[in-house]
Scaffold this motif. Structure first.
Motif, short mmCIF file in Angstrom:
data_model
loop_
_atom_site.label_atom_id
_atom_site.label_comp_id
_atom_site.label_asym_id
_atom_site.label_seq_id
_atom_site.Cartn_x
_atom_site.Cartn_y
_atom_site.Cartn_z
N GLY A 160 16.34 -12.90 92.76
CA GLY A 160 17.49 -12.02 92.71
C GLY A 160 18.32 -12.11 93.98
N ARG A 161 19.58 -11.71 93.87
CA ARG A 161 20.49 -11.73 95.00
C ARG A 161 21.35 -10.48 94.99
N ILE A 162 21.58 -9.97 96.20
CA ILE A 162 22.58 -8.91 96.43
C ILE A 162 23.52 -9.44 97.49
N ARG A 163 24.81 -9.43 97.22
CA ARG A 163 25.81 -9.84 98.21
C ARG A 163 26.75 -8.67 98.42
N PHE A 164 26.77 -8.19 99.67
CA PHE A 164 27.63 -7.06 100.05
C PHE A 164 28.96 -7.61 100.52
N ALA A 165 30.03 -7.35 99.76
CA ALA A 165 31.35 -7.88 100.07
C ALA A 165 31.97 -7.14 101.25
N GLU A 166 32.69 -7.89 102.08
CA GLU A 166 33.43 -7.30 103.18
C GLU A 166 34.75 -6.75 102.66
N GLY A 167 35.27 -5.75 103.32
CA GLY A 167 36.58 -5.23 102.96
C GLY A 167 36.57 -4.53 101.61
N ASP A 168 37.59 -4.84 100.80
CA ASP A 168 37.76 -4.17 99.52
C ASP A 168 37.13 -4.93 98.35
N GLY A 169 36.37 -5.98 98.64
CA GLY A 169 35.76 -6.76 97.56
C GLY A 169 34.61 -6.02 96.90
N ASP A 170 34.20 -6.51 95.74
CA ASP A 170 33.08 -5.91 95.01
C ASP A 170 31.77 -6.56 95.44
N ASP A 171 30.72 -5.74 95.57
CA ASP A 171 29.37 -6.25 95.83
C ASP A 171 28.86 -6.92 94.56
N ASN A 172 28.01 -7.95 94.73
CA ASN A 172 27.47 -8.68 93.59
C ASN A 172 25.95 -8.53 93.53
N ILE A 173 25.44 -8.37 92.32
CA ILE A 173 24.01 -8.38 92.06
C ILE A 173 23.79 -9.45 91.00
N GLY A 174 22.86 -10.37 91.27
CA GLY A 174 22.68 -11.46 90.32
C GLY A 174 21.28 -12.02 90.29
N ILE A 175 21.06 -12.90 89.32
CA ILE A 175 19.79 -13.59 89.12
C ILE A 175 19.94 -15.03 89.62
N PHE A 203 29.73 -17.11 102.83
CA PHE A 203 31.11 -17.44 103.18
C PHE A 203 31.99 -17.64 101.95
N ALA A 204 31.44 -17.41 100.77
CA ALA A 204 32.18 -17.59 99.52
C ALA A 204 33.15 -16.44 99.31
N LYS A 205 33.83 -16.44 98.16
CA LYS A 205 34.70 -15.31 97.83
C LYS A 205 33.88 -14.03 97.94
N ASN A 206 34.49 -12.94 98.31
CA ASN A 206 33.78 -11.69 98.59
C ASN A 206 32.71 -11.89 99.66
#
Length: 165
Positions: A105-120, A70-73
């Motif tokens: 590791g984490r992958i967050r798929f952003a809704e809409g026009d946001g950028d997807d995030n890949i992180g540790i 529910f965070a940004k993106n």
């Protein structure tokens, strides 16, 4: 539009892979995963959704979730962590209360026009393991170093519960 369709296809494949992993893990009985060592449950906070844990030894485990951020993106959040547990720091009258920490590791798929995030992820938490029931309750705080599309520091925090089979 083409990029969005490709992202949706990738997300569907990752979700299918994650669901298959959750379904097949209980059947992967090799000396490391005995009865009562695989748990399914729910995590509430950031992210919120279904989660799992597989104990690989008395002190180590793998956990993960296919949840909603529910965070940004905001969007679908997938993570998996390797955890180490320290059981003798906090004594309780019944059950166990280990401190755990790890890396994942984490992958967050952003809704809409946001950028997807890949992180540790670097989770740190407390987990109460009931003595008479195959349940656990946990609380964790997780610093995350996003590596893509930009380098950024993020945090997750959640409360959860799992039932062990």
């Amino acid at each position: 539009m083409k990029r969005k369709k490709m992202e949706n296809g990738i997300m569907k494949k990752l979700m299918l892979l994650f669901v298959l992993l959750i379904v097949l893990l209980p059947f992967a009985r090799n000396g490391m995963a005995q009865d009562g060592q695989f748990g399914l449950g729910i995590i509430i906070g950031e992210p919120t959704g279904p989660c799992f844990k597989l104990w690989t030894s008395q002190r180590t485990a793998i956990d993960g979730a296919a949840a909603w951020s529910f965070a940004k993106n905001a969007g679908m959040h997938l993570h998996a962590d390797y955890l180490l547990h320290i059981s003798d720091l906090v004594e309780v009258e019944s059950g166990r209360l280990p401190l755990y920490y790890g890396i994942g590791g984490r992958i967050r798929f952003a809704e809409g026009d946001g950028d997807d995030n890949i992180g540790i992820r670097i989770p740190v938490g407390l987990e109460y393991l009931f003595e008479t029931m195959p349940l656990d309750i946990f609380f964790e705080i997780v610093p995350i170093l996003d590596l893509a599309p930009d380098t950024d520091l993020d945090f997750n925090a959640a409360l959860g519960m799992r039932y062990f089979f």
